[in-house]
Write a protein that holds these residues in place. Structure first.
Motif, PDB file in Angstrom:
ATOM      1  N   LEU A   1       4.740  40.933   4.678  1.00 47.60           N
ATOM      2  CA  LEU A   1       5.738  41.321   3.682  1.00 47.60           C
ATOM      3  C   LEU A   1       5.863  40.297   2.566  1.00 47.60           C
ATOM      4  CD1 LEU A   1       8.484  42.849   5.996  1.00 47.60           C
ATOM      5  CD2 LEU A   1       6.700  44.029   4.684  1.00 47.60           C
ATOM      6  N   ASP A   2       5.734  39.012   2.893  1.00 41.02           N
ATOM      7  CA  ASP A   2       5.734  37.994   1.831  1.00 41.02           C
ATOM      8  C   ASP A   2       4.542  38.184   0.903  1.00 41.02           C
ATOM      9  OD1 ASP A   2       8.038  36.879   2.836  1.00 41.02           O
ATOM     10  OD2 ASP A   2       7.092  35.046   3.599  1.00 41.02           O
ATOM     11  N   THR A   3       3.393  38.510   1.477  1.00 42.91           N
ATOM     12  CA  THR A   3       2.197  38.738   0.661  1.00 42.91           C
ATOM     13  C   THR A   3       2.358  39.984  -0.188  1.00 42.91           C
ATOM     14  OG1 THR A   3       0.822  37.645   2.332  1.00 42.91           O
ATOM     15  CG2 THR A   3      -0.303  39.056   0.741  1.00 42.91           C
ATOM     16  N   LEU A   4       2.909  41.036   0.408  1.00 47.45           N
ATOM     17  CA  LEU A   4       3.173  42.259  -0.351  1.00 47.45           C
ATOM     18  C   LEU A   4       4.109  41.980  -1.517  1.00 47.45           C
ATOM     19  CD1 LEU A   4       3.175  45.323  -0.799  1.00 47.45           C
ATOM     20  CD2 LEU A   4       4.867  45.513   1.037  1.00 47.45           C
ATOM     21  N   ASP A   5       5.170  41.229  -1.286  1.00 49.12           N
ATOM     22  CA  ASP A   5       6.106  40.898  -2.364  1.00 49.12           C
ATOM     23  C   ASP A   5       5.422  40.105  -3.473  1.00 49.12           C
ATOM     24  OD1 ASP A   5       8.201  42.168  -1.081  1.00 49.12           O
ATOM     25  OD2 ASP A   5       8.970  40.333  -0.151  1.00 49.12           O
ATOM     26  N   ALA A   6       4.582  39.152  -3.083  1.00 49.75           N
ATOM     27  CA  ALA A   6       3.919  38.310  -4.079  1.00 49.75           C
ATOM     28  C   ALA A   6       2.917  39.119  -4.904  1.00 49.75           C
ATOM     29  CB  ALA A   6       3.216  37.141  -3.388  1.00 49.75           C
ATOM     30  N   VAL A   7       2.163  39.985  -4.246  1.00 52.12           N
ATOM     31  CA  VAL A   7       1.205  40.827  -4.964  1.00 52.12           C
ATOM     32  C   VAL A   7       1.956  41.807  -5.863  1.00 52.12           C
ATOM     33  CG1 VAL A   7      -0.547  42.633  -4.693  1.00 52.12           C
ATOM     34  CG2 VAL A   7      -0.637  40.583  -3.260  1.00 52.12           C
ATOM     35  N   GLY A   8       3.052  42.390  -5.364  1.00 55.75           N
ATOM     36  CA  GLY A   8       3.842  43.304  -6.177  1.00 55.75           C
ATOM     37  C   GLY A   8       4.428  42.637  -7.398  1.00 55.75           C
ATOM     38  N   THR A   9       4.857  41.393  -7.246  1.00 59.49           N
ATOM     39  CA  THR A   9       5.375  40.647  -8.389  1.00 59.49           C
ATOM     40  C   THR A   9       4.293  40.421  -9.436  1.00 59.49           C
ATOM     41  OG1 THR A   9       7.051  39.544  -7.039  1.00 59.49           O
ATOM     42  CG2 THR A   9       6.429  38.459  -9.094  1.00 59.49           C
ATOM     43  N   GLU A  10       3.060  40.182  -8.969  1.00 64.70           N
ATOM     44  CA  GLU A  10       1.947  39.892  -9.884  1.00 64.70           C
ATOM     45  C   GLU A  10       1.491  41.122 -10.654  1.00 64.70           C
ATOM     46  OE1 GLU A  10      -1.015  37.800 -11.890  1.00 64.70           O
ATOM     47  OE2 GLU A  10       0.613  36.993 -10.658  1.00 64.70           O
ATOM     48  N   ILE A  11       1.343  42.269  -9.975  1.00 66.14           N
ATOM     49  CA  ILE A  11       0.723  43.426 -10.637  1.00 66.14           C
ATOM     50  C   ILE A  11       1.628  44.661 -10.692  1.00 66.14           C
ATOM     51  CG2 ILE A  11      -1.585  42.631  -9.988  1.00 66.14           C
ATOM     52  CD1 ILE A  11      -1.653  44.944  -7.924  1.00 66.14           C
ATOM     53  N   GLY A  12       2.816  44.576 -10.093  1.00 63.40           N
ATOM     54  CA  GLY A  12       3.714  45.733 -10.053  1.00 63.40           C
ATOM     55  C   GLY A  12       3.597  46.460  -8.726  1.00 63.40           C
TER      56      GLY A  12
ATOM     57  N   SER B   1       4.259  49.417  -7.883  1.00 62.26           N
ATOM     58  CA  SER B   1       3.742  50.785  -7.981  1.00 62.26           C
ATOM     59  C   SER B   1       2.217  50.825  -7.959  1.00 62.26           C
ATOM     60  CB  SER B   1       4.250  51.455  -9.256  1.00 62.26           C
ATOM     61  OG  SER B   1       3.736  50.802 -10.409  1.00 62.26           O
ATOM     62  N   ARG B   2       1.597  49.656  -8.046  1.00 63.08           N
ATOM     63  CA  ARG B   2       0.129  49.575  -7.975  1.00 63.08           C
ATOM     64  C   ARG B   2      -0.358  49.063  -6.628  1.00 63.08           C
ATOM     65  NH1 ARG B   2      -2.211  46.876 -13.550  1.00 63.08           N
ATOM     66  NH2 ARG B   2      -1.907  48.674 -14.916  1.00 63.08           N
ATOM     67  N   VAL B   3       0.544  48.945  -5.652  1.00 68.40           N
ATOM     68  CA  VAL B   3       0.181  48.329  -4.375  1.00 68.40           C
ATOM     69  C   VAL B   3       0.412  49.298  -3.225  1.00 68.40           C
ATOM     70  CG1 VAL B   3       0.469  46.332  -2.869  1.00 68.40           C
ATOM     71  CG2 VAL B   3       0.910  46.102  -5.331  1.00 68.40           C
ATOM     72  N   GLY B   4      -0.646  49.586  -2.459  1.00 68.41           N
ATOM     73  CA  GLY B   4      -0.552  50.320  -1.217  1.00 68.41           C
ATOM     74  C   GLY B   4      -0.805  49.379  -0.051  1.00 68.41           C
ATOM     75  N   VAL B   5      -0.488  49.829   1.146  1.00 63.09           N
ATOM     76  CA  VAL B   5      -0.705  49.030   2.350  1.00 63.09           C
ATOM     77  C   VAL B   5      -1.307  49.918   3.426  1.00 63.09           C
ATOM     78  CG1 VAL B   5       0.326  47.507   4.077  1.00 63.09           C
ATOM     79  CG2 VAL B   5       1.351  47.666   1.796  1.00 63.09           C
ATOM     80  N   ARG B   6      -2.315  49.396   4.104  1.00 63.44           N
ATOM     81  CA  ARG B   6      -2.893  50.121   5.246  1.00 63.44           C
ATOM     82  C   ARG B   6      -2.446  49.465   6.548  1.00 63.44           C
ATOM     83  NH1 ARG B   6      -9.088  51.905   7.054  1.00 63.44           N
ATOM     84  NH2 ARG B   6      -8.554  54.104   7.079  1.00 63.44           N
ATOM     85  N   ILE B   7      -1.973  50.288   7.480  1.00 68.95           N
ATOM     86  CA  ILE B   7      -1.570  49.815   8.795  1.00 68.95           C
ATOM     87  C   ILE B   7      -2.171  50.728   9.853  1.00 68.95           C
ATOM     88  CG2 ILE B   7       0.568  48.695   8.053  1.00 68.95           C
ATOM     89  CD1 ILE B   7       2.083  51.228   8.932  1.00 68.95           C
ATOM     90  N   SER B   8      -2.254  50.222  11.082  1.00 69.05           N
ATOM     91  CA  SER B   8      -2.777  51.028  12.193  1.00 69.05           C
ATOM     92  C   SER B   8      -1.788  50.957  13.358  1.00 69.05           C
ATOM     93  CB  SER B   8      -4.162  50.553  12.612  1.00 69.05           C
ATOM     94  OG  SER B   8      -4.205  49.146  12.770  1.00 69.05           O
ATOM     95  N   PRO B   9      -0.717  51.742  13.302  1.00 69.25           N
ATOM     96  CA  PRO B   9       0.309  51.696  14.351  1.00 69.25           C
ATOM     97  C   PRO B   9      -0.267  51.973  15.736  1.00 69.25           C
ATOM     98  CG  PRO B   9       1.071  52.931  12.451  1.00 69.25           C
ATOM     99  CD  PRO B   9      -0.385  52.692  12.246  1.00 69.25           C
TER     100      PRO B   9
END
Length: 368
Positions: A212-223, A225-233
């Motif tokens: 989540l910290d990485t997601l926040d940092a990437v979202g701050t950098e590029i927005g 709305s341009r970031v998806g995440v893949r997970i394998s529950p």
């Protein structure tokens, strides 16, 4: 059919709801995307969205030979040719950002150091794709990893941010953070593997912190709305094991994604890649907490894809192997045309055009 209707992905207009799933093909001899890479993706640009093969965000993030990365300028330049070709054909493309963590071998690491992970425990019965003892490319047992120090983890987050910026500069429409399939982020998430006692281990919130910290940092950098995440529950690939708070973990991560308004969440059902199937009702249950765009991959055909869309379980359907031998898969599905069966021997690691860019469209087949 709903499958062929346009879709608004966080402001990005997709021509249809068919997504080309990320597939490692190990075809870039110099680990820089080349003309064959550009042709491969251009040929498949009729997908509503292409998600690239996993692109290592650093040398340390590599676990496989011949995989093009996104951590230096040469790679960025190479990907700019790929994105230009896809856009010229009217397609959309996201870069999947990847760090394999402990699923690697010392021969692939800078200065032949140990791979890194949340723990020093090696993955059991898992191989990387590296040079064998005979000097030939092939599967080799993964090396024993080194547990990351607390202060090192922000460095890896910075690698993801830099890779995301390089991807956008290369013309990608967005990025997908690879948090699935037993790689680095899932290694931290998994409560049976993560034995840390710092702020990245123990509670569900701590085990999710790195992603989540990485997601926040990437979202701050590029927005965001341009970031998806893949997970394998409930994934079991690469020595991921069950743990008591597993269900709670996925509920909490759904809430975290909902709060951040990411572009999409991409569920990886591992049945088609040799692991257990994701619980059948998981997408529907995930929807109770996460209300944004939901994609899933896992052996869909045209009919099962349409059924999932009509049930409201999913918004977009990701397909992997079908695109290997059918660059025009969307048109073949649309018109109920026969599908070409791919040559499994050329799925992975064979350099050159064979089994990669030499599969014809239906129209080309008819001419032949």
């Amino acid at each position: 059919m709903k499958l062929f209707e346009p879709y608004d992905l966080a402001g990005l207009q997709l021509a249809n709801r068919v997504v080309m799933a990320p597939m490692t093909r190990a075809r870039a001899a110099t680990e820089v995307p080349d003309e064959q890479t550009a042709l491969y993706y251009r040929q498949r640009a009729s997908a509503g969205l292409i998600i690239t093969e996993g692109l290592p965000v650093s040398e340390e993030g590599r676990g496989y030979l011949y995989v093009p990365g996104i951590y230096n300028d040469s790679q960025g330049d190479g990907w700019s040719h790929v994105t230009r070709g896809v856009h010229e054909e009217g397609g959309r493309i996201f870069a999947q950002l990847w760090h394999v963590g402990r699923v690697s071998h010392t021969s692939l690491q800078p200065n032949q150091r140990a791979p890194v992970g949340p723990t020093g425990e090696a993955a059991s019965n898992v191989t990387a794709f590296a040079l064998t003892a005979a000097g030939q490319p092939g599967p080799v047992p993964v090396s024993t990893p080194r547990a990351l120090g607390t202060e090192e983890i922000t460095r890896i987050t910075s690698d993801f941010v830099a890779a995301a910026r390089r991807a956008i500069d290369a013309g990608f429409d967005g990025v997908e953070i690879h948090g699935a399939n037993g790689y680095l982020f899932e290694q931290f998430i998994n409560g049976a593997l993560n034995d840390r006692t710092d702020r990245y281990g123990g509670s569900v919130a701590n085990r999710l912190r790195f992603l989540l910290d990485t997601l926040d940092a990437v979202g701050t950098e590029i927005g965001m709305s341009r970031v998806g995440v893949r997970i394998s529950p409930f994934g079991r690939l690469y020595d991921m094991r069950p743990y008591p708070s597993e269900a709670e973990t996925w509920v909490e991560i759904a809430a975290a994604f909902q709060a951040r308004k990411v572009a999409y969440i991409h569920l990886s059902d591992q049945l088609t890649i040799g692991a257990e199937k994701m619980p059948q009702d998981f997408p529907r249950n995930f929807r109770h907490t996460y209300h944004g765009t939901l994609i899933a991959a896992g052996g869909f055909n045209r009919d099962t894809a349409e059924e999932a869309l009509n049930r409201g379980d999913l918004d977009l359907i990701a397909v992997g192997r079908g695109f290997i031998a059918n660059p025009d898969l969307v048109d073949r599905w649309r018109h109920s045309l026969p599908l070409t069966v791919a040559d499994r021997a050329t799925f992975y690691g064979t350099l050159g055009a064979k089994g990669y860019t030499d599969y014809p469209t239906w129209a080309e087949q008819e001419k032949q």
